[in-house]
Design an enzyme around this catalytic site. Structure first.
Site, mmCIF file in Angstrom:
data_model
loop_
_atom_site.group_PDB
_atom_site.id
_atom_site.type_symbol
_atom_site.label_atom_id
_atom_site.label_comp_id
_atom_site.label_asym_id
_atom_site.label_seq_id
_atom_site.Cartn_x
_atom_site.Cartn_y
_atom_site.Cartn_z
ATOM 1 N N HIS A 119 32.819 38.591 48.035
ATOM 2 C CA HIS A 119 33.113 37.453 47.146
ATOM 3 C C HIS A 119 33.481 36.190 47.902
ATOM 4 O O HIS A 119 34.111 35.299 47.337
ATOM 5 C CB HIS A 119 34.237 37.834 46.163
ATOM 6 N N PRO A 222 48.387 52.255 42.560
ATOM 7 C CA PRO A 222 49.507 52.778 41.771
ATOM 8 C C PRO A 222 49.095 53.094 40.334
ATOM 9 O O PRO A 222 49.694 53.922 39.671
ATOM 10 C CB PRO A 222 50.535 51.640 41.791
HETATM 11 C C1 BV8 Z 1 26.983 38.711 39.309
HETATM 12 C C2 BV8 Z 1 36.159 35.239 43.828
HETATM 13 C C3 BV8 Z 1 25.066 38.185 38.092
HETATM 14 C C4 BV8 Z 1 36.707 34.208 42.880
HETATM 15 C C5 BV8 Z 1 35.681 37.110 42.323
HETATM 16 C C6 BV8 Z 1 27.331 44.090 35.569
HETATM 17 C C7 BV8 Z 1 26.526 43.806 36.678
HETATM 18 C C8 BV8 Z 1 26.565 42.549 37.276
HETATM 19 C C9 BV8 Z 1 27.435 41.551 36.780
HETATM 20 C C10 BV8 Z 1 28.231 41.842 35.679
HETATM 21 C C11 BV8 Z 1 28.169 43.098 35.083
HETATM 22 N N1 BV8 Z 1 29.046 43.093 34.040
HETATM 23 C C12 BV8 Z 1 29.661 41.881 33.986
HETATM 24 C C13 BV8 Z 1 29.163 41.090 34.948
HETATM 25 C C14 BV8 Z 1 29.568 39.704 35.181
HETATM 26 C C15 BV8 Z 1 30.722 39.587 36.164
HETATM 27 C C16 BV8 Z 1 31.808 40.597 35.947
HETATM 28 O O1 BV8 Z 1 31.902 41.585 36.657
HETATM 29 N N2 BV8 Z 1 32.673 40.328 34.979
HETATM 30 C C17 BV8 Z 1 33.797 41.230 34.734
HETATM 31 C C18 BV8 Z 1 35.053 40.405 34.503
HETATM 32 C C19 BV8 Z 1 33.439 42.079 33.528
HETATM 33 N N3 BV8 Z 1 30.220 39.707 37.517
HETATM 34 C C20 BV8 Z 1 29.775 38.613 38.130
HETATM 35 O O2 BV8 Z 1 29.663 37.529 37.564
HETATM 36 C C21 BV8 Z 1 29.359 38.753 39.574
HETATM 37 N N4 BV8 Z 1 28.094 38.119 39.727
HETATM 38 O O3 BV8 Z 1 26.850 39.865 39.190
HETATM 39 O O4 BV8 Z 1 26.019 37.783 39.039
HETATM 40 C C22 BV8 Z 1 23.802 37.760 38.669
HETATM 41 C C23 BV8 Z 1 22.914 38.734 39.107
HETATM 42 C C24 BV8 Z 1 21.719 38.327 39.608
HETATM 43 C C25 BV8 Z 1 21.419 36.956 39.705
HETATM 44 C C26 BV8 Z 1 22.345 35.994 39.285
HETATM 45 C C27 BV8 Z 1 23.546 36.395 38.778
HETATM 46 C C28 BV8 Z 1 30.286 37.994 40.508
HETATM 47 C C29 BV8 Z 1 31.671 38.551 40.466
HETATM 48 C C30 BV8 Z 1 32.528 37.884 41.552
HETATM 49 C C31 BV8 Z 1 33.657 37.117 40.891
HETATM 50 N N5 BV8 Z 1 34.551 36.557 41.923
HETATM 51 N N6 BV8 Z 1 36.430 36.569 43.302
HETATM 52 C C32 BV8 Z 1 38.212 34.113 42.937
HETATM 53 O O5 BV8 Z 1 38.861 34.980 43.556
HETATM 54 O O6 BV8 Z 1 38.733 33.154 42.367
HETATM 55 S S1 BV8 Z 1 36.181 38.570 41.645
HETATM 56 C C33 BV8 Z 1 37.878 38.634 41.646
HETATM 57 O O7 BV8 Z 1 38.187 39.706 40.803
HETATM 58 C C34 BV8 Z 1 38.533 38.953 42.993
HETATM 59 O O8 BV8 Z 1 37.625 39.005 44.046
HETATM 60 C C35 BV8 Z 1 39.170 40.348 42.805
HETATM 61 O O9 BV8 Z 1 38.955 41.222 43.857
HETATM 62 C C36 BV8 Z 1 38.422 40.859 41.620
HETATM 63 C C37 BV8 Z 1 39.208 41.746 40.736
HETATM 64 O O10 BV8 Z 1 40.342 40.936 40.290
HETATM 65 P P1 BV8 Z 1 41.857 41.512 40.198
HETATM 66 O O11 BV8 Z 1 41.947 42.388 39.013
HETATM 67 O O12 BV8 Z 1 42.829 40.415 40.381
HETATM 68 O O13 BV8 Z 1 42.035 42.389 41.466
HETATM 69 P P2 BV8 Z 1 41.735 43.844 41.454
HETATM 70 O O14 BV8 Z 1 40.550 44.181 40.622
HETATM 71 O O15 BV8 Z 1 41.624 44.145 42.847
HETATM 72 O O16 BV8 Z 1 43.074 44.462 40.677
HETATM 73 C C38 BV8 Z 1 44.241 44.638 41.401
HETATM 74 C C39 BV8 Z 1 44.383 46.169 41.547
HETATM 75 O O17 BV8 Z 1 45.303 46.439 42.584
HETATM 76 C C40 BV8 Z 1 44.922 46.818 40.285
HETATM 77 O O18 BV8 Z 1 44.161 47.966 39.943
HETATM 78 C C41 BV8 Z 1 46.352 47.216 40.677
HETATM 79 O O19 BV8 Z 1 46.749 48.431 40.051
HETATM 80 C C42 BV8 Z 1 46.192 47.447 42.158
HETATM 81 N N7 BV8 Z 1 47.406 47.279 42.952
HETATM 82 C C43 BV8 Z 1 48.479 46.488 42.698
HETATM 83 N N8 BV8 Z 1 49.386 46.620 43.707
HETATM 84 C C44 BV8 Z 1 48.863 47.486 44.612
HETATM 85 C C45 BV8 Z 1 47.611 47.910 44.133
HETATM 86 N N9 BV8 Z 1 46.845 48.787 44.812
HETATM 87 C C46 BV8 Z 1 47.331 49.273 45.976
HETATM 88 N N10 BV8 Z 1 48.519 48.906 46.499
HETATM 89 C C47 BV8 Z 1 49.321 48.026 45.840
HETATM 90 N N11 BV8 Z 1 50.509 47.675 46.379
#
Ligand code: BV8
Ligand code: ZN
Length: 257
Positions: A119, A222
């Protein structure tokens, strides 16, 4: 034998290991995940809206201010024991591939120089129009706590607005990096999925893909995620507490070839 020792004994027989991390691995460095980063000025916005090209074009000052505030947080943060343990794992396994969704630079600062950034990065802004990299000024940007709107700088080449060097929602992942990540995932013997809610696609598919290719999948989080039913091991706890134990045990008894 408890789960942690089973993971270590499995690890001792592995050639190729993938470590896949999400924002949770930086949680113990007090880096807000982008959902937690919605404080102050940004608390009333939807993250997927702010983290999108449309969001930036409709209000560049709001979005650029948010990212500069987050970049400052990342620069002020220190790598935590989870980042450091991952760096210590490197010499202990024959082949390690680190794949991260994170946009902070804590893995590099902990000593992992080679990693696949799915990302992008907070630290590599570029021109929105011509993609020319923008040389960030040295030092840490001064930002009032709640952050503020900031007008993005202009590109020296085409005077377009400078944007953060991250992959926004609706944008494709960098092609070569994505291919390398899939290849490492398909060939690995064991994949750690650490600190990710497995909500963001296509990154979230990697642990499922590793499992389909016969790898052992170890999740460290967690909280439960959609990966729980598929993972071979779910170590429910903070990465900064669990990972050092695994690496210490492996360091005592490296690979049994
Ligand atoms: C794309 C940069 C299409 C920005 C980020 C299916 C297939 C393809 C795409 C999609 C799909 N379904 C939906 C989509 C669209 C979308 C998507 O996924 N939407 C989601 C919300 C449903 N995907 C996209 O748009 C992607 N692009 O596929 O393009 C395409 C294809 C072809 C041609 C053209 C276009 C792009 C996605 C990238 C988005 N950018 N980051 C920024 O940071 O501002 S993603 C962003 O979210 C971060 O990178 C982060 O890593 C990620 C997840 O966010 P968080 O929830 O905050 O973090 P995380 O998930 O890591 O959660 C924290 C976890 O840690 C929790 O589980 C918690 O319990 C745990 N935790 C807490 N403390 C600890 C811990 N674990 C261990 N130790 C601890 N101490
Ligand atoms: Zn330009």
């Amino acid at each position: 034998m408890e789960a942690l020792s089973l993971v270590v004994s499995r690890l001792q027989q592995c050639q190729r290991v993938v470590v896949f991390t999400g924002a949770g691995v930086s949680a113990e460095s007090a880096i807000p995940t982008f959902r937690d980063a919605l404080t102050g000025l940004w608390s009333r916005f939807d993250p997927a809206r702010l983290a999108s090209p449309e969001g930036f074009l409709s209000d560049p000052d709001l979005v650029w201010g948010w990212y500069e505030w987050r970049r400052r947080k990342a620069l002020l943060a220190e790598p935590n024991p989870a980042h450091l343990a991952i760096a210590r794992l490197l010499p202990l396994v024959p082949e390690l591939t680190l794949i991260t969704q994170n946009v902070d630079n804590l893995h590099e600062r902990a000593g992992n120089q080679h990693l696949l950034r799915l990302h992008g990065s907070l630290h590599q802004p570029r021109c929105f129009n011509c993609a020319t990299p923008y040389p960030l000024p040295e030092g840490i940007p001064d930002e009032p706590e709640g952050g503020r709107r900031l007008t993005p700088p202009r590109c020296a080449r085409c005077s377009g607005p400078i944007r953060p060097g991250v992959v926004w929602f609706g944008e494709s992942l960098p092609e070569t990096i994505w291919q390398q990540a899939e290849q490492a995932t398909n060939q690995c013997d064991l994949l750690f999925s650490i600190g990710t809610s497995s909500l963001v696609w296509p990154a979230a598919q990697l642990p499922f893909q590793a499992k389909q290719h016969g790898a052992t999948v170890v999740q460290i989080n967690p909280n439960g995620t959609s990966l729980d039913p598929v993972a071979d091991f779910n170590l429910h706890g903070p990465a900064g507490f669990i990972l050092p134990q695994i690496v210490n045990a492996l360091a005592e008894e490296p690979l049994q070839r």
